[in-house]
Write a protein that holds these residues in place. Structure first.
Motif, mmCIF file in Angstrom:
data_model
loop_
_atom_site.group_PDB
_atom_site.id
_atom_site.type_symbol
_atom_site.label_atom_id
_atom_site.label_comp_id
_atom_site.label_asym_id
_atom_site.label_seq_id
_atom_site.Cartn_x
_atom_site.Cartn_y
_atom_site.Cartn_z
ATOM 1 N N GLU A 31 0.832 -1.205 0.000
ATOM 2 C CA GLU A 31 0.000 0.000 0.000
ATOM 3 C C GLU A 31 0.865 1.252 0.000
ATOM 4 O OE1 GLU A 31 -2.835 -0.083 3.151
ATOM 5 O OE2 GLU A 31 -3.707 -1.999 2.513
ATOM 6 N N TRP A 32 1.989 1.197 0.736
ATOM 7 C CA TRP A 32 2.922 2.320 0.748
ATOM 8 C C TRP A 32 3.501 2.556 -0.648
ATOM 9 C CZ3 TRP A 32 4.524 6.072 4.038
ATOM 10 C CH2 TRP A 32 4.092 5.982 5.366
ATOM 11 N N VAL A 33 3.945 1.476 -1.274
ATOM 12 C CA VAL A 33 4.580 1.603 -2.588
ATOM 13 C C VAL A 33 3.588 2.123 -3.617
ATOM 14 C CG1 VAL A 33 5.785 0.374 -4.444
ATOM 15 C CG2 VAL A 33 6.242 -0.223 -2.057
ATOM 16 N N ASP A 34 2.381 1.554 -3.628
ATOM 17 C CA ASP A 34 1.356 2.012 -4.574
ATOM 18 C C ASP A 34 1.019 3.482 -4.331
ATOM 19 O OD1 ASP A 34 1.208 -0.463 -5.789
ATOM 20 O OD2 ASP A 34 -0.536 -1.131 -4.614
ATOM 21 N N GLY A 35 0.891 3.846 -3.066
ATOM 22 C CA GLY A 35 0.545 5.229 -2.725
ATOM 23 C C GLY A 35 1.625 6.219 -3.147
ATOM 24 N N ILE A 36 2.878 5.881 -2.870
ATOM 25 C CA ILE A 36 3.985 6.776 -3.240
ATOM 26 C C ILE A 36 4.110 6.866 -4.758
ATOM 27 C CG2 ILE A 36 6.496 7.066 -3.165
ATOM 28 C CD1 ILE A 36 5.036 7.865 -0.581
ATOM 29 N N ASN A 37 3.940 5.746 -5.452
ATOM 30 C CA ASN A 37 3.968 5.778 -6.921
ATOM 31 C C ASN A 37 2.897 6.728 -7.457
ATOM 32 O OD1 ASN A 37 6.129 4.117 -7.789
ATOM 33 N ND2 ASN A 37 4.949 2.269 -7.343
ATOM 34 N N ASP A 38 1.690 6.662 -6.884
ATOM 35 C CA ASP A 38 0.594 7.532 -7.325
ATOM 36 C C ASP A 38 0.917 9.001 -7.050
ATOM 37 O OD1 ASP A 38 -0.820 5.336 -8.184
ATOM 38 O OD2 ASP A 38 -2.125 5.232 -6.418
ATOM 39 N N ILE A 39 1.395 9.276 -5.845
ATOM 40 C CA ILE A 39 1.698 10.671 -5.466
ATOM 41 C C ILE A 39 2.791 11.254 -6.373
ATOM 42 C CG2 ILE A 39 2.746 12.117 -3.667
ATOM 43 C CD1 ILE A 39 1.384 10.279 -1.599
ATOM 44 N N LEU A 40 3.847 10.501 -6.603
ATOM 45 C CA LEU A 40 4.964 11.013 -7.396
ATOM 46 C C LEU A 40 4.598 11.142 -8.870
ATOM 47 C CD1 LEU A 40 8.054 9.182 -5.788
ATOM 48 C CD2 LEU A 40 7.038 11.399 -5.226
ATOM 49 N N THR A 41 3.706 10.283 -9.345
ATOM 50 C CA THR A 41 3.237 10.410 -10.729
ATOM 51 C C THR A 41 2.373 11.656 -10.883
ATOM 52 O OG1 THR A 41 3.298 8.008 -11.055
ATOM 53 C CG2 THR A 41 1.960 9.286 -12.585
ATOM 54 N N GLU A 42 1.454 11.881 -9.924
ATOM 55 C CA GLU A 42 0.561 13.048 -9.976
ATOM 56 C C GLU A 42 1.331 14.358 -9.898
ATOM 57 O OE1 GLU A 42 -2.145 12.476 -6.759
ATOM 58 O OE2 GLU A 42 -3.048 10.673 -7.648
#
Length: 198
Positions: A31-42
């Motif tokens: 969940e951390w990895v998915d969340g950080i990937n989403d934040i950094l992409t946005e």
């Protein structure tokens, strides 16, 4: 996605690597990895549809941390630096190199690791014939589980151009020591005779 568990000792061996470390990552790592990937992409930090697929998890000082290595991702490093500072209170983000320097005492020196591999070999005071010295060094390497290095050393020695060069090659593989505490230099005439034997 690959999630690998590592130790702080593993971190100290990551010379010439860089990455982002987030501290205090409780709960599900995915969940951390998915969340950080989403934040950094946005935020336009992760570019070209790349994302962090291979991360490492470690424990230090009772805190769970995640390392996001910069291998195989395209980043806007300037934007990432700003995001890291702005989000520090939430994620305590730091660079791998800073974390290792400030919390773990620095990276393990690569040179020292290479030196530790070389076994001691008592060559000073032995018969100075280069093939005799090569044989002793080869035997020492094999005794230390380094048969491949022994073969490589012998190949290099036999194709060397001089006695001194051959000795230097042997010194690349073993620590030349003095078993008899006698370190008389071989005279130049002897050097010349040995060159003729190569």
């Amino acid at each position: 996605m690959t999630i690998k568990n590592i130790t702080t000792n593993d971190l100290r061996k990551m010379n010439n690597k860089e990455g982002l470390i987030l501290q205090g990552c409780g709960g599900e790592v995915k969940e951390w990895v998915d969340g950080i990937n989403d934040i950094l992409t946005e935020n336009g930090i992760l570019l070209d549809d790349t994302k962090f697929d291979n991360v490492s998890v470690f424990q230090n000082e009772g805190v769970t941390c995640i390392l996001y290595p910069f291998d195989n991702v395209h980043l806007d490093v300037g934007k990432l630096s700003m995001w890291r500072l702005q989000s520090y209170t939430a994620f305590a983000g730091t660079w791998l190199s800073d974390y290792v320097d400030n919390k773990l005492g620095g990276f393990e020196p690569e040179q020292n690791k290479a030196e530790k591999v070389k076994p001691d070999c008592e060559l000073i005071g032995q018969d100075g014939n280069i093939f005799n010295l090569m044989g002793i060094a080869s035997h020492t390497l094999k005794q230390n589980g380094m048969a491949d290095e022994a073969k490589e050393m012998c190949s290099r020695v036999t194709s060397s151009g001089s006695y001194c060069e051959a000795l230097n090659i042997i010194g690349d593989y073993v620590n030349i020591t003095d078993g008899s505490e006698q370190s008389d230099d071989i005279d130049e005439d002897y050097d010349e005779r040995q060159m003729m034997n190569l």
